[in-house]
Design an enzyme around this catalytic site. Structure first.
Site, PDB file in Angstrom:
ATOM      1  N   SER A 125      41.987  49.094  57.247  1.00  0.00           N
ATOM      2  CA  SER A 125      42.497  48.431  58.357  1.00  0.00           C
ATOM      3  C   SER A 125      41.725  47.377  59.233  1.00  0.00           C
ATOM      4  CB  SER A 125      43.062  49.451  59.564  1.00  0.00           C
ATOM      5  OG  SER A 125      43.139  48.762  60.924  1.00  0.00           O
ATOM      6  N   TYR A 150      40.301  57.600  64.681  1.00  0.00           N
ATOM      7  CA  TYR A 150      41.229  56.860  63.775  1.00  0.00           C
ATOM      8  C   TYR A 150      40.578  55.817  63.087  1.00  0.00           C
ATOM      9  CZ  TYR A 150      44.342  53.398  61.420  1.00  0.00           C
ATOM     10  OH  TYR A 150      44.718  52.305  60.819  1.00  0.00           O
ATOM     11  N   LYS A 154      38.866  55.279  58.798  1.00  0.00           N
ATOM     12  CA  LYS A 154      39.005  54.283  58.013  1.00  0.00           C
ATOM     13  C   LYS A 154      37.827  53.590  57.652  1.00  0.00           C
ATOM     14  CE  LYS A 154      43.320  54.172  57.799  1.00  0.00           C
ATOM     15  NZ  LYS A 154      44.063  54.665  56.714  1.00  0.00           N
TER      16      LYS A 154
HETATM   17  C1  UD1 Z   1      46.945  49.523  66.488  1.00  0.00           C
HETATM   18  C2  UD1 Z   1      45.749  49.928  66.514  1.00  0.00           C
HETATM   19  C3  UD1 Z   1      45.102  49.688  65.220  1.00  0.00           C
HETATM   20  C4  UD1 Z   1      46.033  50.330  63.823  1.00  0.00           C
HETATM   21  C5  UD1 Z   1      47.383  49.740  64.127  1.00  0.00           C
HETATM   22  C6  UD1 Z   1      48.145  50.658  63.217  1.00  0.00           C
HETATM   23  C7  UD1 Z   1      44.878  50.227  68.637  1.00  0.00           C
HETATM   24  C8  UD1 Z   1      43.765  49.647  69.824  1.00  0.00           C
HETATM   25  N1  UD1 Z   1      44.622  49.652  67.460  1.00  0.00           N
HETATM   26  O1  UD1 Z   1      46.707  48.140  66.349  1.00  0.00           O
HETATM   27  O2  UD1 Z   1      43.732  50.313  65.128  1.00  0.00           O
HETATM   28  O3  UD1 Z   1      45.559  50.081  62.777  1.00  0.00           O
HETATM   29  O4  UD1 Z   1      47.684  49.971  65.563  1.00  0.00           O
HETATM   30  O5  UD1 Z   1      49.329  50.313  63.189  1.00  0.00           O
HETATM   31  O6  UD1 Z   1      45.525  51.030  69.079  1.00  0.00           O
HETATM   32  N2  UD1 Z   1      50.986  46.019  73.167  1.00  0.00           N
HETATM   33  C9  UD1 Z   1      51.555  45.769  74.149  1.00  0.00           C
HETATM   34  N3  UD1 Z   1      52.536  46.562  74.658  1.00  0.00           N
HETATM   35  C10 UD1 Z   1      52.946  47.763  73.892  1.00  0.00           C
HETATM   36  C11 UD1 Z   1      52.349  47.990  72.660  1.00  0.00           C
HETATM   37  C12 UD1 Z   1      51.247  47.093  72.172  1.00  0.00           C
HETATM   38  O7  UD1 Z   1      51.554  44.725  75.073  1.00  0.00           O
HETATM   39  O8  UD1 Z   1      53.780  48.591  74.315  1.00  0.00           O
HETATM   40  C13 UD1 Z   1      50.149  45.086  72.722  1.00  0.00           C
HETATM   41  C14 UD1 Z   1      48.871  45.550  72.242  1.00  0.00           C
HETATM   42  O9  UD1 Z   1      47.889  45.457  73.373  1.00  0.00           O
HETATM   43  C15 UD1 Z   1      48.181  44.316  71.395  1.00  0.00           C
HETATM   44  C16 UD1 Z   1      49.384  44.067  70.522  1.00  0.00           C
HETATM   45  O10 UD1 Z   1      50.593  44.155  71.333  1.00  0.00           O
HETATM   46  O11 UD1 Z   1      47.550  43.368  71.829  1.00  0.00           O
HETATM   47  C17 UD1 Z   1      49.677  44.838  69.515  1.00  0.00           C
HETATM   48  O12 UD1 Z   1      49.567  46.164  69.504  1.00  0.00           O
HETATM   49  P1  UD1 Z   1      49.795  47.381  68.328  1.00  0.00           P
HETATM   50  O13 UD1 Z   1      51.332  46.972  67.698  1.00  0.00           O
HETATM   51  O14 UD1 Z   1      49.714  48.506  69.082  1.00  0.00           O
HETATM   52  O15 UD1 Z   1      48.607  46.777  67.434  1.00  0.00           O
HETATM   53  P2  UD1 Z   1      47.100  46.877  67.496  1.00  0.00           P
HETATM   54  O16 UD1 Z   1      46.797  47.423  68.809  1.00  0.00           O
HETATM   55  O17 UD1 Z   1      46.724  45.575  67.152  1.00  0.00           O
END
Ligand code: UD1
Length: 338
Positions: A125, A150, A154
């Site tokens: 990741s 997590y 990795k």
């Molecule tokens: C997350 C994990 C990452 C993992 C991946 C697996 C974290 C910090 N990172 O990536 O390590 O490999 O998932 O699938 O958890 N967001 C919102 N509202 C929400 C959900 C997300 O605003 O309800 C935003 C988050 O702040 C981020 C973006 O959307 O900026 C993407 O979030 P997400 O889909 O959870 O992915 P990552 O955080 O990039």
């Protein structure tokens, strides 16, 4: 026909990769413990490809299971997806994460070593980079101290594989995924989050479907043009195809080092607000959302330099963000998952 073992082959990325493997003429054996997937996915893969993969429901945390499985099997390569992936849960329960993600990997490598199977693709990741000082992120960016157990699994997983490659003359490639989204164009397979989704796209599609009241956007004061965080969202079918490219590199003995790693993304950064706008535009559905505090451990911006993957794997992400979001929405409507 080359035989490939796919662990976690009924999961989100695993199932899409099995489809691409079968479409590329590989024979697939799936191991999955069904802890975060459904057995119906096997039938759906069969419907898409016309071929039923061999399937074993097996818990890779039990060493004897793994070693027994490998006995008398001729396997040309392994793609290892089976792992837990919820960041928050890993903070609550680190030992379960180390047992599942590290224990299983060690047993798998032992099984491979003892049976002279030397080609491994590992699901890694972009989380290994943390908040990178350079953007786009190249494979030379330093590995930062992991923000969560997590993420640590990795990093440690890659180290274990690298050392095993050196000691046992194995070959491996770690693919460092950016943010996989979307569903197969047949809309027969897609992401099946258990409970409340932690990732952005399933939360958006469930909100659009009325299952969730509103989307919470984590932070609007990031140092980005619109204040929301930026990620590199890649269609899961493009990501699946990257595995075929990496596998062929191993099978054709083209890996320059025994252990190599590649970023797998589109190279394009998209903010949360841009995702919402694009989703609304291509689906015609308006989303309820509100801004809330930043989520702990989230980075401001992460998108891939895809140069190495493009040149060395001869692979490139081809599908658009619109295509990915629309397929995720169609999948949501079909699967109606809660
Ligand atoms: C997350 C994990 C990452 C993992 C991946 C697996 C974290 C910090 N990172 O990536 O390590 O490999 O998932 O699938 O958890 N967001 C919102 N509202 C929400 C959900 C997300 O605003 O309800 C935003 C988050 O702040 C981020 C973006 O959307 O900026 C993407 O979030 P997400 O889909 O959870 O992915 P990552 O955080 O990039």
């Amino acid at each position: 026909m080359k035989k490939i073992l796919v662990t976690g082959g009924l999961g989100f990325i695993g199932s899409h990769t099995v489809v691409e493997l079968q479409n590329s003429g590989f024979k697939v054996i799936i191991i999955d413990d069904l802890s975060n997937s459904k057995i119906e996915v096997l039938d759906n893969i069969t419907e898409i490809t016309g071929v039923k993969p061999e399937f074993y429901k097996l818990d890779l945390k039990i060493k004897s299971n793994v070693l027994d499985f490998f006995k008398n099997k001729k396997i040309d390569g392994v793609i290892h997806f089976a792992a837990f992936k919820a960041v928050g849960e890993s903070v609550q329960n680190p030992l379960d994460y180390y047992e599942n993600n590290i224990g299983s990997l060690v047993y798998l490598l032992q099984g491979m070593r003892d049976n002279n199977i030397d080609n491994l693709i590992f699901s890694s990741s972009c989380t290994v980079y943390g908040q990178s000082d350079e953007l786009p992120i190249t494979e030379n960016a330093p590995i930062k101290t992991a923000e969560s157990p997590y993420g640590n699994t990795k990093q440690i997983g890659e180290e274990i594989i690298k050392e095993s490659c050196k000691a046992y003359a194995m070959n491996a490639i770690a693919l460092r995924y950016f943010n996989p989204i979307g569903a197969h164009p047949s809309i027969k397979i897609g992401e099946l989050p258990l409970g409340i989704p932690q990732n952005l796209i399933p939360y958006i599609t469930q909100t659009a479907a009325g299952i969730r009241k509103e989307l919470s956007i984590f932070g609007n004061d990031y140092e980005t043009p619109d204040g929301t965080a930026i990620r590199d969202y890649i269609h899961v079918v493009d990501l699946a195809k990257a595995h075929i490219a990496a596998l062929n590199r191993l099978l054709e003995k083209k890996n320059t080092k025994s252990f190599n790693f590649f970023n797998i993304g589109t190279g394009i950064g998209t903010s949360v607000l841009e995702i919402i706008k694009t989703f609304e535009k291509c689906t015609g559905v308006n989303l309820n959302y509100k801004f809330v505090a930043k989520r702990e451990g989230d980075v401001t911006s992460a998108f891939a330099s895809t140069k190495n993957a493009n040149e060395q794997l001869d692979w490139k992400a081809e599908k658009s963000l619109e295509e990915a979001l629309l397929s995720a929405w169609k999948w949501q409507q079909k699967s109606n998952n809660v």
